[in-house]
Design a protein around this motif. Structure first.
Motif, PDB file in Angstrom:
ATOM      1  N   GLN A  57      13.679  11.121   2.751  1.00  0.00           N
ATOM      2  CA  GLN A  57      13.620   9.737   2.283  1.00  0.00           C
ATOM      3  C   GLN A  57      13.802   8.768   3.451  1.00  0.00           C
ATOM      4  OE1 GLN A  57      16.523   8.922  -0.734  1.00  0.00           O
ATOM      5  NE2 GLN A  57      15.947   6.789  -0.985  1.00  0.00           N
ATOM      6  N   TRP A  58      13.004   7.701   3.434  1.00  0.00           N
ATOM      7  CA  TRP A  58      13.033   6.699   4.501  1.00  0.00           C
ATOM      8  C   TRP A  58      13.492   5.372   3.923  1.00  0.00           C
ATOM      9  CZ3 TRP A  58       8.410   3.331   6.085  1.00  0.00           C
ATOM     10  CH2 TRP A  58       8.757   2.528   7.179  1.00  0.00           C
ATOM     11  N   ALA A  59      14.509   4.804   4.510  1.00  0.00           N
ATOM     12  CA  ALA A  59      15.082   3.566   3.982  1.00  0.00           C
ATOM     13  C   ALA A  59      14.102   2.398   4.043  1.00  0.00           C
ATOM     14  CB  ALA A  59      16.361   3.213   4.753  1.00  0.00           C
ATOM     15  N   GLY A  60      13.126   2.459   4.927  1.00  0.00           N
ATOM     16  CA  GLY A  60      12.185   1.357   5.067  1.00  0.00           C
ATOM     17  C   GLY A  60      10.947   1.470   4.207  1.00  0.00           C
ATOM     18  N   ALA A  61      10.886   2.498   3.334  1.00  0.00           N
ATOM     19  CA  ALA A  61       9.666   2.738   2.564  1.00  0.00           C
ATOM     20  C   ALA A  61       9.370   1.589   1.604  1.00  0.00           C
ATOM     21  CB  ALA A  61       9.787   4.055   1.799  1.00  0.00           C
ATOM     22  N   ARG A  62      10.387   1.091   0.887  1.00  0.00           N
ATOM     23  CA  ARG A  62      10.154   0.021  -0.085  1.00  0.00           C
ATOM     24  C   ARG A  62       9.616  -1.230   0.600  1.00  0.00           C
ATOM     25  NH1 ARG A  62      12.392  -4.516  -2.444  1.00  0.00           N
ATOM     26  NH2 ARG A  62      12.084  -4.656  -4.732  1.00  0.00           N
ATOM     27  N   GLN A  63      10.240  -1.609   1.713  1.00  0.00           N
ATOM     28  CA  GLN A  63       9.798  -2.802   2.427  1.00  0.00           C
ATOM     29  C   GLN A  63       8.396  -2.615   2.995  1.00  0.00           C
ATOM     30  OE1 GLN A  63      11.167  -5.610   2.321  1.00  0.00           O
ATOM     31  NE2 GLN A  63      10.019  -6.770   3.857  1.00  0.00           N
ATOM     32  N   ALA A  64       8.085  -1.399   3.430  1.00  0.00           N
ATOM     33  CA  ALA A  64       6.740  -1.131   3.959  1.00  0.00           C
ATOM     34  C   ALA A  64       5.684  -1.324   2.883  1.00  0.00           C
ATOM     35  CB  ALA A  64       6.672   0.285   4.518  1.00  0.00           C
ATOM     36  N   ILE A  65       5.998  -0.937   1.648  1.00  0.00           N
ATOM     37  CA  ILE A  65       5.049  -1.116   0.544  1.00  0.00           C
ATOM     38  C   ILE A  65       4.889  -2.601   0.214  1.00  0.00           C
ATOM     39  CG2 ILE A  65       4.657  -0.662  -1.905  1.00  0.00           C
ATOM     40  CD1 ILE A  65       6.099   2.033  -1.490  1.00  0.00           C
ATOM     41  N   LEU A  66       6.000  -3.322   0.175  1.00  0.00           N
ATOM     42  CA  LEU A  66       5.943  -4.736  -0.200  1.00  0.00           C
ATOM     43  C   LEU A  66       5.233  -5.594   0.852  1.00  0.00           C
ATOM     44  CD1 LEU A  66       9.525  -5.254  -1.700  1.00  0.00           C
ATOM     45  CD2 LEU A  66       7.392  -4.760  -2.901  1.00  0.00           C
ATOM     46  N   THR A  67       5.199  -5.124   2.091  1.00  0.00           N
ATOM     47  CA  THR A  67       4.610  -5.921   3.173  1.00  0.00           C
ATOM     48  C   THR A  67       3.286  -5.354   3.692  1.00  0.00           C
ATOM     49  OG1 THR A  67       5.932  -4.688   4.806  1.00  0.00           O
ATOM     50  CG2 THR A  67       6.869  -6.741   3.930  1.00  0.00           C
ATOM     51  N   GLN A  68       2.710  -4.379   2.994  1.00  0.00           N
ATOM     52  CA  GLN A  68       1.516  -3.711   3.520  1.00  0.00           C
ATOM     53  C   GLN A  68       0.325  -4.665   3.638  1.00  0.00           C
ATOM     54  OE1 GLN A  68       1.361  -0.496   0.768  1.00  0.00           O
ATOM     55  NE2 GLN A  68       0.609  -1.696  -0.947  1.00  0.00           N
ATOM     56  N   TRP A  69       0.179  -5.610   2.713  1.00  0.00           N
ATOM     57  CA  TRP A  69      -0.937  -6.546   2.807  1.00  0.00           C
ATOM     58  C   TRP A  69      -0.732  -7.554   3.933  1.00  0.00           C
ATOM     59  CZ3 TRP A  69      -5.441  -5.497   0.966  1.00  0.00           C
ATOM     60  CH2 TRP A  69      -5.576  -4.705  -0.175  1.00  0.00           C
ATOM     61  N   GLU A  70       0.517  -7.801   4.318  1.00  0.00           N
ATOM     62  CA  GLU A  70       0.767  -8.673   5.467  1.00  0.00           C
ATOM     63  C   GLU A  70       0.262  -8.029   6.752  1.00  0.00           C
ATOM     64  OE1 GLU A  70       4.862  -9.832   5.637  1.00  0.00           O
ATOM     65  OE2 GLU A  70       4.962 -10.271   3.483  1.00  0.00           O
ATOM     66  N   ARG A  71       0.440  -6.708   6.863  1.00  0.00           N
ATOM     67  CA  ARG A  71      -0.063  -6.018   8.051  1.00  0.00           C
ATOM     68  C   ARG A  71      -1.590  -5.949   8.044  1.00  0.00           C
ATOM     69  NH1 ARG A  71       4.494  -3.279   6.718  1.00  0.00           N
ATOM     70  NH2 ARG A  71       3.370  -1.693   5.526  1.00  0.00           N
ATOM     71  N   VAL A  72      -2.185  -5.930   6.862  1.00  0.00           N
ATOM     72  CA  VAL A  72      -3.647  -6.000   6.777  1.00  0.00           C
ATOM     73  C   VAL A  72      -4.144  -7.346   7.300  1.00  0.00           C
ATOM     74  CG1 VAL A  72      -5.601  -6.090   5.173  1.00  0.00           C
ATOM     75  CG2 VAL A  72      -3.821  -4.360   4.862  1.00  0.00           C
ATOM     76  N   ALA A  73      -3.440  -8.421   6.954  1.00  0.00           N
ATOM     77  CA  ALA A  73      -3.884  -9.768   7.318  1.00  0.00           C
ATOM     78  C   ALA A  73      -3.604 -10.122   8.769  1.00  0.00           C
ATOM     79  CB  ALA A  73      -3.214 -10.788   6.402  1.00  0.00           C
ATOM     80  N   LYS A  74      -2.601  -9.509   9.388  1.00  0.00           N
ATOM     81  CA  LYS A  74      -2.154  -9.915  10.723  1.00  0.00           C
ATOM     82  C   LYS A  74      -3.268  -9.922  11.774  1.00  0.00           C
ATOM     83  CE  LYS A  74       0.600 -11.064  14.052  1.00  0.00           C
ATOM     84  NZ  LYS A  74       1.732 -10.220  14.470  1.00  0.00           N
ATOM     85  N   PRO A  75      -4.093  -8.882  11.909  1.00  0.00           N
ATOM     86  CA  PRO A  75      -5.113  -8.921  12.975  1.00  0.00           C
ATOM     87  C   PRO A  75      -6.178  -9.996  12.780  1.00  0.00           C
ATOM     88  CG  PRO A  75      -5.404  -6.991  11.574  1.00  0.00           C
ATOM     89  CD  PRO A  75      -4.093  -7.586  11.208  1.00  0.00           C
ATOM     90  N   PHE A  76      -6.300 -10.539  11.565  1.00  0.00           N
ATOM     91  CA  PHE A  76      -7.271 -11.610  11.340  1.00  0.00           C
ATOM     92  C   PHE A  76      -6.764 -12.952  11.875  1.00  0.00           C
ATOM     93  CE2 PHE A  76      -8.253  -8.674   7.736  1.00  0.00           C
ATOM     94  CZ  PHE A  76      -9.530  -8.343   8.127  1.00  0.00           C
ATOM     95  N   ARG A  77      -5.457 -13.081  12.014  1.00  0.00           N
ATOM     96  CA  ARG A  77      -4.867 -14.359  12.412  1.00  0.00           C
ATOM     97  C   ARG A  77      -4.853 -14.495  13.921  1.00  0.00           C
ATOM     98  NH1 ARG A  77      -0.051 -13.176   8.145  1.00  0.00           N
ATOM     99  NH2 ARG A  77      -1.149 -13.797   6.243  1.00  0.00           N
ATOM    100  N   SER A  78      -6.037 -14.516  14.498  1.00  0.00           N
ATOM    101  CA  SER A  78      -6.175 -14.561  15.955  1.00  0.00           C
ATOM    102  C   SER A  78      -6.314 -15.978  16.486  1.00  0.00           C
ATOM    103  CB  SER A  78      -7.377 -13.715  16.382  1.00  0.00           C
ATOM    104  OG  SER A  78      -8.548 -14.137  15.702  1.00  0.00           O
ATOM    105  N   ARG A  79      -6.399 -16.953  15.598  1.00  0.00           N
ATOM    106  CA  ARG A  79      -6.404 -18.350  16.040  1.00  0.00           C
ATOM    107  C   ARG A  79      -5.777 -19.214  14.955  1.00  0.00           C
ATOM    108  NH1 ARG A  79     -10.311 -22.142  14.415  1.00  0.00           N
ATOM    109  NH2 ARG A  79     -11.764 -21.384  12.808  1.00  0.00           N
TER     110      ARG A  79
END
Length: 530
Positions: free
Chosen positions: A449-471
């Protein structure tokens, strides 16, 4: 460059359980100008066709600034980050030559141990004893080159090569090229060659439904399709309805029949193929019938002359010559595996095969789960043989992504408890059930079990969006929307009143009122109250 091809599993299994899945993918990302025998190979421009959130390790999200579909060099860098984060390099023995043989020791029925024979730098054989063996070489090492199926190939004057030898399109510049085969590699190679060659022909036995890496709104297609909710819909809805809806959606972008791509089934992930066909740089042709001295005859009778090269993207044979031949029990001497992992004929379950399957979805999470399951079996905490029956031995190469993951997760004790989450954490439950089935779901509970799993699920779409925010984008001006403006509301009200007062509308309203009045006696108190 150092190459990790060998490790000992006889020390601490719990510390080494993350190594084999890392090795499985490391093998595929070592670009070499000339492929080594019995090793996998990649081409220079290779980009993954599964997105970063779906393919990452379950306890180590990819950096948020990584593109959603990355170049092979970035994926290799991710593996290095993973190895450094978990301090894995100290457990790896480097510069070991390829394995020659893996055989059971004389007391295997009791000890379950194996002899692993390798070659050292002095070309001398070395024998190593191991308590368990994980085979992570994959099944993309022995190419299928079906030249004997085509008449005249012996006298063909051009080049004949398998896609395993392909590195880039530079050597095909100005040529007329035929690419044979239409898997993901065939599509990629044909598209890339068509940018350099004079003309490129893609010879296919059957078509493919071509899918882009992008879904609606430009999001990763696997994150929108692979979810528990969608799997439930597939199980409940009629198959004919699902097929009709899928074909209609895929044909919205381009007509597969018009483009010569329409198949009976089988999807292909490629973003550029239809565009190259539209531009005339790539021409779809049927299967090859025969070769001429400098040309190719196709099954429809058409002929293309002055062909310089033919690239065969015709797949690989799943053979493992270093394993005991007794393990290949299939009708065509293929390796027989229980649930695509364990040879069921072994007296002791101390050999496991990683990645010997096909799936419509990311491979990495499945291989990682296979490793976790194998480690549990190796350590003696799980009796695998209680589950094996005759039908389970004969398993097909194709697996279903979520169902297969859930089976292994349940064996390990890490399958997410959906009903419990619905009652205790409905926000997380909604993300897991309706959202993409990302690997973090299998770190919420149980062993590892990984303590960061819940937060990783809740923030997964933020990591999807991050590379688009280049300007930085300018903040939009706050304006009253046009449909809600007082001016439009007043105009609409005036128009409605004018219509009601006109001689065309008023009689209709009056007649409707008279009809309601006449029906009062029939409807009683149902509509009206005194």
């Amino acid at each position: 460059m150092l190459r990790p091809v060998f490790l000992s599993l006889s020390s601490s299994l719990s510390r080494l359980k993350c190594l084999p899945s890392l090795f499985y993918f490391y093998f595929f990302l070592r670009l070499q100008e000339s492929p080594e025998p019995d090793r996998s190979s990649i081409y220079r421009s290779l980009v993954v066709n599964t997105s970063k959130e779906m393919m990452c390790f379950s306890d180590f999200p990819m950096p948020d600034d990584y593109p959603n579909y990355m170049h092979n060099s970035q994926l290799l860098q991710y593996f290095r980050l993973y190895a450094a984060h978990f301090h894995l390099l100290q457990h790896i023995r480097f510069q070991v030559r390829p394995v020659l043989f893996v055989t059971q020791r004389p007391d295997f029925s009791v000890s379950g141990q194996w002899d692993v024979v390798t070659m050292n730098k002095n070309n001398e054989e070395e024998i190593h004893i191991f308590d368990a063996v994980l085979m992570c070489s994959g099944h993309y090492t022995h190419p299928v080159l079906p030249l004997s199926d085509f008449l005249g190939h012996e006298t063909f004057l051009g080049r004949l090569l398998h896609s395993r030898e392909y590195r880039d399109a530079d050597s095909f510049r100005g040529e007329r090229v035929v690419v044979v085969g239409f898997g993901n590699s065939g599509g990629d190679v044909a598209v890339e060659i068509s940018r350099s060659a004079e003309k490129t022909f893609l010879s296919v036995r059957d078509g493919f439904w071509v899918m882009s890496r992008m879904a609606h709104r430009g999001l990763p297609v696997d994150m929108t399709l692979i979810s528990r909710f969608n799997i439930l819909l597939l199980q409940l809805l009629p198959k004919t309805l699902i097929n009709w809806a899928a074909e209609r959606a895929l044909n919205q972008k381009y007509d597969h029949e018009l483009y010569g791509l329409k198949p009976r089934h089988r999807p292909l992930v490629n973003d550029d193929l239809p565009g190259r066909i539209l531009q005339g740089a790539l021409v779809i042709k049927p299967n090859i019938r025969a070769f001429k001295d400098s040309g190719v005859t196709f099954e429809d009778g058409t002929v293309e002359d002055n062909i310089d090269s033919v690239v065969f993207c015709t797949g690989y044979k799943g053979i493992f010559p270093f394993l005991p031949s007794a393990l290949s029990e299939g009708p065509h001497s293929e390796l027989t595996l229980y649930k695509r992992v364990f040879p069921p004929s072994l007296q002791q379950p101390t050999l496991a095969v990683m990645g010997f399957f096909q799936v419509r979805g990311p491979i990495m999470p499945i291989v990682e789960m296979q490793v976790r399951w194998a480690v549990k079996v190796f350590s003696g905490r799980h009796n695998m043989y209680t589950h094996i029956d005759f039908y389970a031995k004969i398993t097909v190469l194709q697996v279903d992504f979520i169902q297969y993951l859930d089976f292994m997760a349940e064996e390990i004790g890490v399958k997410p408890h959906l009903w419990r989450l619905l009652l205790t954490d409905p926000v997380l439950w909604a993300k897991i059930f309706f959202g993409p089935c990302t690997p973090y779901q299998y770190r919420l509970t149980g062993p590892g079990q990984w303590a960061g799993a819940r937060q990783a699920i809740l923030t997964q779409w933020e990591r999807v969006a991050k590379p688009f925010r280049s300007r930085a984008l300018p903040e939009p001006e706050v304006r009253r929307s046009f449909p809600c403006s007082p001016w439009l509301t007043a105009c609409a009200g005036t128009m409605v009143m004018a219509l009601l007062l006109s001689h065309k509308i008023v009689p209709l309203v009056q007649r409707a009122t008279q009809m309601l009045s006449r029906s009062k006696s029939f409807l009683g108190d149902l509509w009206f109250t005194d």
